[in-house]
Design an enzyme around this catalytic site. Sequence first.
Site, mmCIF file in Angstrom:
data_model
loop_
_atom_site.group_PDB
_atom_site.id
_atom_site.type_symbol
_atom_site.label_atom_id
_atom_site.label_comp_id
_atom_site.label_asym_id
_atom_site.label_seq_id
_atom_site.Cartn_x
_atom_site.Cartn_y
_atom_site.Cartn_z
ATOM 1 N N ASP A 63 -1.980 7.236 14.764
ATOM 2 C CA ASP A 63 -3.208 8.252 14.014
ATOM 3 C C ASP A 63 -4.521 8.098 14.810
ATOM 4 O O ASP A 63 -5.139 8.973 15.587
ATOM 5 C CB ASP A 63 -3.423 8.183 12.571
ATOM 6 C CG ASP A 63 -3.997 9.526 12.107
ATOM 7 O OD1 ASP A 63 -4.212 10.408 12.689
ATOM 8 O OD2 ASP A 63 -4.040 9.754 10.768
ATOM 9 N N LYS B 135 -1.165 -4.891 15.032
ATOM 10 C CA LYS B 135 -2.062 -5.769 14.500
ATOM 11 C C LYS B 135 -1.451 -6.859 13.908
ATOM 12 O O LYS B 135 -1.740 -7.389 12.604
ATOM 13 C CB LYS B 135 -2.955 -4.992 13.524
ATOM 14 C CG LYS B 135 -4.231 -5.431 13.032
ATOM 15 C CD LYS B 135 -5.485 -5.853 14.281
ATOM 16 C CE LYS B 135 -6.510 -6.845 13.812
ATOM 17 N NZ LYS B 135 -7.546 -7.070 14.928
ATOM 18 N N ASP C 99 -6.906 -3.452 18.255
ATOM 19 C CA ASP C 99 -8.382 -3.300 18.591
ATOM 20 C C ASP C 99 -8.461 -3.650 20.160
ATOM 21 O O ASP C 99 -9.311 -2.894 20.748
ATOM 22 C CB ASP C 99 -9.110 -4.393 17.472
ATOM 23 C CG ASP C 99 -8.579 -5.679 17.415
ATOM 24 O OD1 ASP C 99 -7.461 -5.913 17.944
ATOM 25 O OD2 ASP C 99 -9.293 -6.534 16.884
ATOM 26 N N TYR D 146 1.640 5.519 5.227
ATOM 27 C CA TYR D 146 1.660 6.652 5.062
ATOM 28 C C TYR D 146 2.960 7.054 3.981
ATOM 29 O O TYR D 146 3.103 8.206 3.803
ATOM 30 C CB TYR D 146 2.083 7.464 6.357
ATOM 31 C CG TYR D 146 0.782 7.633 7.343
ATOM 32 C CD1 TYR D 146 -0.040 6.712 7.480
ATOM 33 C CD2 TYR D 146 0.250 8.974 7.329
ATOM 34 C CE1 TYR D 146 -1.311 6.641 8.337
ATOM 35 C CE2 TYR D 146 -0.976 9.333 7.948
ATOM 36 C CZ TYR D 146 -1.494 8.102 8.511
ATOM 37 O OH TYR D 146 -2.797 8.123 9.153
HETATM 38 O O1 AKG Z 1 -2.059 14.999 6.948
HETATM 39 C C1 AKG Z 1 -3.229 14.847 7.298
HETATM 40 O O2 AKG Z 1 -4.282 15.646 6.710
HETATM 41 C C2 AKG Z 1 -3.830 14.241 8.569
HETATM 42 C C3 AKG Z 1 -2.622 13.933 9.368
HETATM 43 C C4 AKG Z 1 -3.373 13.353 10.511
HETATM 44 O O3 AKG Z 1 -4.427 13.149 10.912
HETATM 45 C C5 AKG Z 1 -2.310 13.444 11.867
HETATM 46 O O4 AKG Z 1 -1.185 13.603 11.532
HETATM 47 O O5 AKG Z 1 -2.735 13.102 12.997
HETATM 48 MG MG MG Z 2 -4.745 12.189 12.906
#
Ligand code: AKG
Ligand code: MG
Length: 442
Positions: free
Chosen positions: A331, A254, A307, A159
């Site tokens: 996420d 992972k 996983d 990210y």
């Molecule tokens: O920033 C986004 O569009 C997705 C972010 C996301 O899925 C989250 O933070 O859970």
């Molecule tokens: Mg998300």
Amino acid sequence: MADFTPQVPAGGAKITKTPTGLVVPDHPIIPFIEGDGTGPDIWRASVRVLDAAVAKAYGGQRKIEWMEVLAGEKAFNATGNWLPDSTVDACRDYLVSIKGPLTTPVGGGIRSLNVALRQMLDLYVCLRPVRWFEGVPSPVKKPGDVDMVIFRENTEDIYAGIEFEPGSDDAQKVLDFLAKEFPKGFDKIRFGTKAKTDDWNKALEGIGAPARDLPVQVGVGIKPVSYLGTERLVHSAIGYAIQNNRKSVTLVHKGNIMKFTEGAFRDFGYKIARDFYGAVELDGGPWHVIPEGKPGAGLVIKDAIADAFLQQILLRPREYDVSATLNLNGDYLSDALAAQVGGIGIAPGANINYVTGHAVFEATHGTAPKYADLDKVNPGSVILSGEMMLRYMGWTEAADAIIKAMDGAIGSKRVTYDFARLMDGATEVKCSEFADEIIKHL
Ligand SMILES: O=C(O)CCC(=O)C(=O)O
Ligand SMILES: [Mg+2]
Ligand SMILES: NC(=O)C1=CN([C@@H]2O[C@H](COP(=O)(O)OP(=O)(O)OC[C@H]3O[C@@H](n4cnc5c(N)ncnc54)[C@H](OP(=O)(O)O)[C@@H]3O)[C@@H](O)[C@H]2O)C=CC1
């Protein structure tokens, strides 16, 4: 590009932070971002619930002074800027804010405004508690066994946005650098040099694909994972577990495949448990436990490969409690766990920097664009994010009232489409009507 000047409410004051904690005035100014897609419907419903809960709990002595700031499509239409400086400044100056979901296009276009805000304010923890409310329809037999809290690292990992477009000069520069400096590792992969192109064509002949001169089209992404980033995340997770009498913290990674990023996260995590909390190896390790005589005695710090963890939380959720994980795993994990307790419609979250006190509260879900402006979706995730915000501010009575009212509203079986379609004997109500139902049960 024009900026947007927020209208500062006259009767309010700023939340501030001292070394001992937040100082919250009775009329705190809280910036809010309505959000894209279903955001406006959800916000209109949520703000009524939050205001009603505060009024109920404090009889008019306390009141939030909301201040709208812009981001996403609304900001772009008003200013030509997706994330105006005034919005970031307001979230920084007023310390605590709340937002609806914002659209992020896939592939090209703007990078995520959500991620940008987290990085600009250095909100290193994404805190996502996952619990079941009695009566919520769920795909698993015992959703009540799920009571977990996700600590997702919020500023690093893939990210960080260090990516190079396939076919671009920059991607080629990175590939050339790697080929020159690290020929051994690099050689394992077909990266599109002429020799590799010939290899590809030979392989593709087998499936009947025509031979062609393949250009170099390798997208490259970099995944930074630092000790500092891990330290502040894992430290927060273990601290939370101790304060809240939780049983375990699982480091989810992972690391078997990505040894020096995800694997490092695991090793750093255990080191932090030892260095900061005096944890010792349990039965020869790698699991650790905080020994008798230390704060948090008995807390187990363990690890799981991502996983396997995803199947374990479905099959044996009672064995997991607090988890600490990197950004991408977190996420995936958030949406998967939300589904287990009845869906993303009631999955709250917070992005927090515990050192500066900055916090932006937001739902786990996105903009659900197909339902925009239909007054249809569940406002529960933003309402419960607001509940987390009230608790963070120390307004516990108002937060408790929301939890009780959410229970009552779900118990009444007058619920939004996402619950109604799976709940026997339920009546489907609109987003705004579900808010009315919650207010009725405050
Ligand atoms: O920033 C986004 O569009 C997705 C972010 C996301 O899925 C989250 O933070 O859970
Ligand atoms: Mg998300
Ligand atoms: N923090 C943020 O602002 C986030 C933003 N996004 C962005 O949102 C956009 C859309 O993302 P997408 O992948 O479709 O994911 P969404 O979370 O927006 O929607 C996926 C599905 O989840 C269900 N859902 C979402 N919100 C609700 C709700 N409030 N009540 C009930 N059900 C809900 C719906 O399921 P069903 O179809 O079964 O009804 C919906 O189709 C993207 O641009 C993405 O980048 C995504 C995540 C977080």
